[in-house]
Design a protein around this motif. Structure first.
Motif, PDB file in Angstrom:
ATOM      1  N   ILE A 177       0.738  -1.018  -0.074  1.00 14.48           N
ATOM      2  CA  ILE A 177      -0.061  -0.071  -0.157  1.00 14.48           C
ATOM      3  C   ILE A 177       0.882   1.436   0.085  1.00 14.48           C
ATOM      4  O   ILE A 177       0.520   1.933  -0.758  1.00 14.48           O
ATOM      5  CB  ILE A 177      -0.879   0.029   1.431  1.00 14.48           C
ATOM      6  CG1 ILE A 177      -2.037  -1.149   1.027  1.00 14.48           C
ATOM      7  CG2 ILE A 177      -1.844   1.349   1.329  1.00 14.48           C
ATOM      8  CD1 ILE A 177      -2.798  -1.287   2.417  1.00 14.48           C
ATOM      9  N   THR A 195       0.741   3.289  -3.439  1.00 11.60           N
ATOM     10  CA  THR A 195      -0.493   4.227  -3.394  1.00 11.60           C
ATOM     11  C   THR A 195       0.014   5.409  -2.505  1.00 11.60           C
ATOM     12  O   THR A 195      -0.445   6.555  -2.782  1.00 11.60           O
ATOM     13  CB  THR A 195      -1.583   3.801  -2.878  1.00 11.60           C
ATOM     14  OG1 THR A 195      -1.435   3.250  -1.073  1.00 11.60           O
ATOM     15  CG2 THR A 195      -2.169   2.611  -3.523  1.00 11.60           C
ATOM     16  N   LYS A 196       0.793   5.272  -1.390  1.00 13.71           N
ATOM     17  CA  LYS A 196       1.144   6.409  -0.322  1.00 13.71           C
ATOM     18  C   LYS A 196      -0.166   6.898   0.193  1.00 13.71           C
ATOM     19  O   LYS A 196      -0.244   8.077   0.832  1.00 13.71           O
ATOM     20  CB  LYS A 196       1.933   7.502  -1.071  1.00 13.71           C
ATOM     21  CG  LYS A 196       3.267   7.070  -1.408  1.00 13.71           C
ATOM     22  CD  LYS A 196       4.187   8.323  -1.856  1.00 13.71           C
ATOM     23  CE  LYS A 196       5.593   7.786  -2.075  1.00 13.71           C
ATOM     24  NZ  LYS A 196       6.375   9.339  -2.508  1.00 13.71           N
ATOM     25  N   SER A 197      -1.265   6.048   0.313  1.00 15.98           N
ATOM     26  CA  SER A 197      -2.517   6.536   0.935  1.00 15.98           C
ATOM     27  C   SER A 197      -2.487   6.108   2.542  1.00 15.98           C
ATOM     28  O   SER A 197      -1.889   5.091   2.914  1.00 15.98           O
ATOM     29  CB  SER A 197      -3.603   5.652   0.372  1.00 15.98           C
ATOM     30  OG  SER A 197      -3.865   5.858  -1.081  1.00 15.98           O
ATOM     31  N   GLU A 199      -7.593   6.317   3.405  1.00 19.88           N
ATOM     32  CA  GLU A 199      -8.380   5.203   3.043  1.00 19.88           C
ATOM     33  C   GLU A 199      -8.202   3.881   3.774  1.00 19.88           C
ATOM     34  O   GLU A 199      -9.019   3.334   4.174  1.00 19.88           O
ATOM     35  CB  GLU A 199      -8.123   4.866   1.405  1.00 19.88           C
ATOM     36  CG  GLU A 199      -8.521   5.929   0.704  1.00 19.88           C
ATOM     37  CD  GLU A 199      -7.834   7.233   0.484  1.00 19.88           C
ATOM     38  OE1 GLU A 199      -6.680   7.127   1.110  1.00 19.88           O
ATOM     39  OE2 GLU A 199      -8.055   8.116  -0.403  1.00 19.88           O
ATOM     40  N   ASN A 204      -4.161  13.014   3.285  1.00 19.39           N
ATOM     41  CA  ASN A 204      -3.322  12.127   2.901  1.00 19.39           C
ATOM     42  C   ASN A 204      -2.122  12.973   2.694  1.00 19.39           C
ATOM     43  O   ASN A 204      -1.928  13.914   1.825  1.00 19.39           O
ATOM     44  CB  ASN A 204      -3.756  11.521   1.429  1.00 19.39           C
ATOM     45  CG  ASN A 204      -4.528  10.181   1.448  1.00 19.39           C
ATOM     46  OD1 ASN A 204      -3.894   9.431   2.445  1.00 19.39           O
ATOM     47  ND2 ASN A 204      -5.455   9.843   0.423  1.00 19.39           N
ATOM     48  N   LYS A 247       0.762  12.799   1.425  1.00 23.17           N
ATOM     49  CA  LYS A 247       1.837  12.292   0.446  1.00 23.17           C
ATOM     50  C   LYS A 247       2.994  13.060   0.223  1.00 23.17           C
ATOM     51  O   LYS A 247       4.122  12.564  -0.058  1.00 23.17           O
ATOM     52  CB  LYS A 247       1.152  12.339  -0.870  1.00 23.17           C
ATOM     53  CG  LYS A 247      -0.041  11.113  -1.059  1.00 23.17           C
ATOM     54  CD  LYS A 247      -0.636  11.092  -2.503  1.00 23.17           C
ATOM     55  CE  LYS A 247      -1.596   9.767  -2.351  1.00 23.17           C
ATOM     56  NZ  LYS A 247      -2.336   9.717  -3.737  1.00 23.17           N
TER      57      LYS A 247
END
Length: 561
Positions: free
Chosen positions: A363, A367-369, A372, A546, A548
């Motif tokens: 993950i 995605t660097k999420s 979620e 998020n 990021k």
């Protein structure tokens, strides 16, 4: 060679003593030059300590009734878990704040030594008071928990922070699995088998303390070298520590005594609740006015993630302790008599947590999420508790699958909430950030334990007697024998049952069924409360941002020059 970085933040740097300490605008650099063996060994050491801490947490909930069966004090057994959450809240924030001034290592070593001594005392307990006293001493090791969380994050690049936290949770899940399986084997048909369980806790703490003492040699932190002892002591928020310790302890005592054994209107419940509540309100006012106190106002300046994570952590503590104290209890009463199989069913949650923690790697890389997975984790919690609340006496097989949802939630919630909060806070406050987060989680767990205990005790005290009487008296059980019958039935004492006058197999069967119905209804109240907490937190977690841009190559506290 340093590579220029785009992010700008506030961080604390040393300046000459006569000028004080200023907060300067500093530019981050990509100071990552690979992961060294020293860093890996230190990370393994903190994971081992986390392993032992979860080993002890699981034992305090799963085997409290085994301890009470051997040495008495069933009514006070809940304090074996309450001791952990109270001490974590009271000592975690001061230790994490002080770790910026005296360094991380000394607090990790001292906390683990307390855990070693306390585990030995608990293992030799001859009364519940002695067992609780040992657990209180042992719980001092949880003062080092936020420091462990901080160390795991700050020795690696920020882009690896979710993975570092996921690895910690993996170690914790492994500790829970080993604790459940080992404890089940030790207590299966052995009245005093729990003593060996805490011998193991003491041994593991001894080993982990030696490892961290030998391997962890971090460079002195700027504030360690710059401030004098008097300046360091002056920077600690002593008023907050006192208000927190007194308020939480009294408030928890009042909640725990509600319907156990005193009614809510009794002075033993009302007095500590009111006085403790006043201290907690005073703490909130104090921290609102004092901008550089324990909960520093700079923690809220970057974005809303720290504030949202704080609320989610509080709820996470409330959610986890329901399963930790009542899942194995329900399975043992309604579905399974073998302690080993009861423990194995609970282990399913931690096996799922291991898989979820491993998935953090993918993950993070792809995605660097952060938001979620947090939302999904609380959805998983809510699904688990809804399923538990709808269980019936024919749900024995389903109880093998339900904990999977719990495990996914455990594997992701702590990992990503810690990541979001730490990245939101200034880097020089990473330890105190972790301390506040874990303290608020334990505070939530402490309140929740009292709430769940009150819900369960209030329900079982009314339903068990009335339901059993309605089931067995029409079948011919003499009314004077009802109290003895219920006591023998609740303790599963077959010898005592057959010695009761007028008892027949038909009466015993009806009594067992009535007991199961009463327990099922009482457990349902606990699960509904936990499901509500999880549902509210699903909504709150949607407001996480998020981060990021902050998942970069900067290492906040490298162990290598």
């Amino acid at each position: 060679m340093e590579i220029e970085k785009t992010t700008t933040r506030h961080m604390e740097e040393p300046v000459p003593k006569d000028e004080g300490l200023a907060r300067l605008e500093t530019r981050y650099t990509d100071n990552y030059h690979g992961v060294h063996l020293k860093t890996v060994l230190v990370y393994i050491a903190v994971c081992l300590i986390y392993f032992v801490q979860l080993f002890n947490v699981v034992g305090s909930g799963a085997y409290a009734r085994n301890i009470a069966a051997a040495i008495g004090g069933a009514g006070e057994a809940v304090w074996l878990s309450q001791a952990i959450v109270i001490v974590t809240v009271v000592l975690g924030p001061p230790a994490s704040q002080a770790a910026d001034y005296w360094g991380r290592k000394v607090f990790l070593v001292i906390a683990s030594l307390f855990g070693f001594v306390g585990a030995l005392i608990l293992s030799r307990a001859t009364s519940m008071n002695m067992a609780i006293g040992g657990q209180v001493i042992s719980s001092v090791m949880y003062a080092g928990q936020p420091i462990i969380t901080a160390v795991a994050s700050e020795i690696f690049p920020r882009k690896f922070r979710p993975i570092a936290q996921g690895g910690l949770n993996l170690g914790g899940a492994a500790g829970a699995i080993v604790g459940i399986l080992a404890g089940s084997a030790l207590t299966n048909n052995h009245l005093y088998g729990w003593r060996n369980y805490w011998y193991i806790v003491a041994a593991l703490l001894g080993v982990s303390t030696m490892i961290i003492g030998i391997l962890y040699r971090p460079p002195p932190r700027p504030l360690q070298q710059t401030l004098t002892l008097r300046e360091k002591l002056a920077r600690l928020d002593w008023n907050a520590y006192i208000l927190l310790a007194v308020g939480l302890t009294l408030f928890t005592i009042g909640l725990s005594w509600g319907e156990n054994p005193y009614p809510w209107s009794n002075v033993h419940v009302l007095a500590p609740l009111i006085v403790g509540g006043c201290f907690i309100i005073a703490l909130i006012v104090h921290q609102t006015i004092k901008k550089d106190g324990l909960i520093h106002h700079d923690l809220f300046k970057n974005d809303r993630n720290f504030a949202v994570a704080l609320g989610c952590f509080f709820a996470d503590g409330m959610i986890f302790w329901a399963a930790n104290n009542y899942f194995a209890f329900e399975v043992s009463v309604l579905y399974e008599h073998s302690p080993m199989l009861v423990g194995l069913r609970f282990c399913v949650a931690f096996f799922a947590a291991v898989v979820a923690s491993c998935s953090v790697i993918f993950i993070t890389l792809f995605t660097k999420s952060v938001r979620e997975p947090i939302v999904v984790s609380f959805v998983m919690f809510m699904i688990f508790y809804v399923l538990m609340a709808t269980a019936n006496l024919r749900s024995a097989n389903a109880m093998w699958g339900y904990p999977i949802f719990l495990g996914i939630g455990l594997g992701w919630s702590l990992t990503y909430l810690v990541t979001a909060a730490q990245l939101s806070a200034p880097p020089h406050m990473i330890a105190v950030t972790s301390g506040i987060l874990l303290a608020i989680r334990s505070f939530g767990g402490s309140i929740a334990l009292a709430i769940y205990t009150a819900i369960f005790n209030s329900s079982i005290s009314t339903k068990l007697g009335a339901g059993t009487a309605a089931a067995v008296l029409p079948l011919g059980l003499p009314p004077p024998e009802l109290e003895r019958f219920i006591g023998a039935l609740a303790s599963n004492n077959q010898t005592a049952l057959i010695q009761i006058e007028g008892v027949t197999p038909q009466i015993i069967g009806a009594g067992v069924h009535a007991l199961q119905i009463a327990y099922l209804a009482s457990f349902r109240g606990v699960w509904i409360a936990a499901a509500v907490f999880a549902g509210v937190t699903v909504i709150a977690s949607c407001f996480i941002v998020n981060p990021k841009k902050d998942l970069n190559n900067h290492v906040d506290a490298p162990l290598e020059d």
